[in-house]
Scaffold this active site. Structure first.
Site, PDB file in Angstrom:
ATOM      1  N   LYS A 181      22.278  32.985  35.095  1.00 37.59           N
ATOM      2  CA  LYS A 181      21.770  31.788  35.770  1.00 37.59           C
ATOM      3  C   LYS A 181      22.896  30.805  36.115  1.00 37.59           C
ATOM      4  O   LYS A 181      24.038  31.008  35.734  1.00 37.59           O
ATOM      5  CB  LYS A 181      20.706  31.122  34.894  1.00 37.59           C
ATOM      6  CG  LYS A 181      19.519  32.041  34.577  1.00 37.59           C
ATOM      7  CD  LYS A 181      18.779  32.504  35.828  1.00 37.59           C
ATOM      8  CE  LYS A 181      17.440  33.135  35.533  1.00 37.59           C
ATOM      9  NZ  LYS A 181      17.461  34.598  35.423  1.00 37.59           N
TER      10      LYS A 181
HETATM   11  C1  LIG Z   1      11.797  34.022  37.839  1.00 42.15           C
HETATM   12  C2  LIG Z   1      12.133  34.168  36.385  1.00 42.15           C
HETATM   13  N1  LIG Z   1      11.302  33.651  35.466  1.00 42.15           N
HETATM   14  C3  LIG Z   1      11.544  33.733  34.149  1.00 42.15           C
HETATM   15  C4  LIG Z   1      12.669  34.368  33.681  1.00 42.15           C
HETATM   16  C5  LIG Z   1      12.860  34.474  32.206  1.00 42.15           C
HETATM   17  O1  LIG Z   1      13.943  33.738  31.751  1.00 42.15           O
HETATM   18  P1  LIG Z   1      14.634  34.159  30.369  1.00 42.15           P
HETATM   19  O2  LIG Z   1      15.387  35.423  30.623  1.00 42.15           O
HETATM   20  O3  LIG Z   1      15.535  33.006  30.054  1.00 42.15           O
HETATM   21  O4  LIG Z   1      13.552  34.317  29.364  1.00 42.15           O
HETATM   22  C6  LIG Z   1      13.572  34.942  34.593  1.00 42.15           C
HETATM   23  C7  LIG Z   1      14.758  35.708  34.223  1.00 42.15           C
HETATM   24  O5  LIG Z   1      15.560  35.632  33.473  1.00 42.15           O
HETATM   25  C8  LIG Z   1      13.297  34.831  35.977  1.00 42.15           C
HETATM   26  O6  LIG Z   1      14.126  35.350  36.890  1.00 42.15           O
END
Ligand SMILES: Cc1ncc(COP(=O)(O)O)c(C=O)c1O
Length: 383
Positions: A181
């Site tokens: 990110k």
């Molecule tokens: C659109 C979206 N939502 C939620 C997430 C989930 O985030 P995390 O990996 O920090 O749990 C991600 C990917 O990482 C994502 O691309």
């Protein structure tokens, strides 16, 4: 030359901050988390910011705080990562999966309107690649406040719509600090909201349903006494991650302008090519450029998207696909009997998207190598 799809942007400042915490005698949730939360809330301009161990945890807490339960439906776009929909399932709710708009691959407010029912408790928009969804239209659809608006802003730090940062549009917004990110804590996330009651609930649920600053229990001024008021989760962020996050947050604008410059370079290079369709930024928006989603005009090429990705890989360029729509995954397809023809836009666009490398740690030589490789693959395979 090889260019990986993603690489974290870590300087000595991040290393020093983590080492300082390692030497401090306090590794888990504590003063670093409190400082990071305050700095994040100030940066976005929201009242509350709750740091957690992932973006998924932030989304789960958002729906839980909003009161989503087994009788409810949560409307989510098919064009997203599975986390957006799975959190509704954690709470026993039904995700109602809808199509997106071709121009920005974001949830289609008209499809949301059609999907609204008496059971709709929340609508979740996802700012794909960092481009803000149409939050004004989503607000209008959300029945004057009866339906809670949740923003999966995993990609959208920092992004703006009509001059206002993402994080201030929905009722609850979840950010991700996953390693690809725009800023990262390794794994991590942040939930932001203006609502005192939801913030209080999310904070309690993020640490076992314990009712007050549990971390103080172990400090000199703390007490052994605490109360469990709900069956919560273990979602707290560590001080190690928060110290890393605070430094990254301080560098966010510089990192963001680097992504912007790379996106501009790509678009300048690809805009005139009849086989390529660069992403557009819609009016009244700025994007974080978390992703650069290039679309192929397959009719101008002799190869499909999979072969295009393979050809880039052979030239040392890492890519990805964002996303394989939910309705094409076995679990979502079979559980909710989803058919490709019910998602005409996503089904069509999915065939021709490729995410190119874009990150602040990229050098000019890296982005030049990506451009050369894409041009070379197109040249070799033009119809
Ligand atoms: C659109 C979206 N939502 C939620 C997430 C989930 O985030 P995390 O990996 O920090 O749990 C991600 C990917 O990482 C994502 O691309």
């Amino acid at each position: 030359m090889t260019v990986p799809f993603a690489r974290p942007d870590i300087t000595d400042a991040e290393v020093d901050a983590v080492v300082r915490v390692l030497r401090s005698g306090w590794l888990t949730t504590g003063p670093e988390v409190q400082r990071f939360e305050r700095a994040f809330a100030d940066r976005i301009g929201t009242k509350h910011a709750i740091a957690v161990c992932s973006g998924t945890a932030a989304l789960h807490l958002a729906l839980e705080a909003a009161g989503v339960g087994p009788d409810h439906e949560v409307i989510v776009p098919t064009w997203t990562f599975t986390a957006s929909a799975e959190v509704a399932r954690y709470l026993g709710a039904r995700p109602v999966i809808v199509d997106v708009r071709a121009e920005d691959l974001n949830i289609d407010p008209l499809a949301v309107e059609r999907a609204m029912s008496e059971r709709t408790k929340a609508v979740m928009g996802v700012d794909i690649g960092g481009q803000p969804a149409d939050w004004q239209a989503l607000r209008d659809v959300a029945r004057g406040g009866k339906t809670v608006l949740v923003d999966d802003a995993a990609h959208a730090l920092p992004s703006t719509l009509r001059g206002r940062l993402i994080g201030t549009w929905a009722d609850l917004t979840a950010f991700s600090f996953y390693v690809t990110k725009t800023m990262s804590t390794g794994e991590g996330g942040m939930l932001v909201t203006e609502n005192d009651a939801w913030a209080e609930r999310a904070r309690i649920m993020s640490l076992h349903g314990i009712s007050h600053d549990a971390w103080k229990r172990y400090t000199a001024e703390g007490t052994w006494r605490y109360e469990v008021v709900a069956p919560g989760f273990k979602y707290n962020m560590t001080d190690l991650a928060a110290a890393l996050g605070a430094v990254q947050l301080g560098r966010l604008d510089a990192m963001s302008s680097r992504r912007n410059a790379i996106a501009r370079r790509y678009t300048d290079a690809f805009a005139e090519d009849s086989a390529l369709e660069p992403p557009i930024v819609l009016a009244e928006r700025t994007t974080s450029w978390q992703l650069y989603i290039l679309r192929l005009r397959l009719e101008a090429l002799r190869i499909d998207r999979a072969a295009f990705i393979d050809a880039l890989r052979q030239r040392g360029i890492g890519t990805s696909v964002h996303f394989i729509p939910l309705h094409l995954h076995p679990y979502w397809r079979e559980t909710y009997r989803l058919r490709p023809e019910d998602f005409p836009v996503a089904t069509r666009e999915y065939e021709r998207v490729v995410s190119l490398p874009i990150y602040s740690a990229m050098t000019d030589a890296d982005s030049a190598a990506v451009i050369d490789a894409v041009r070379d693959v197109v040249r070799a395979n033009r119809r």
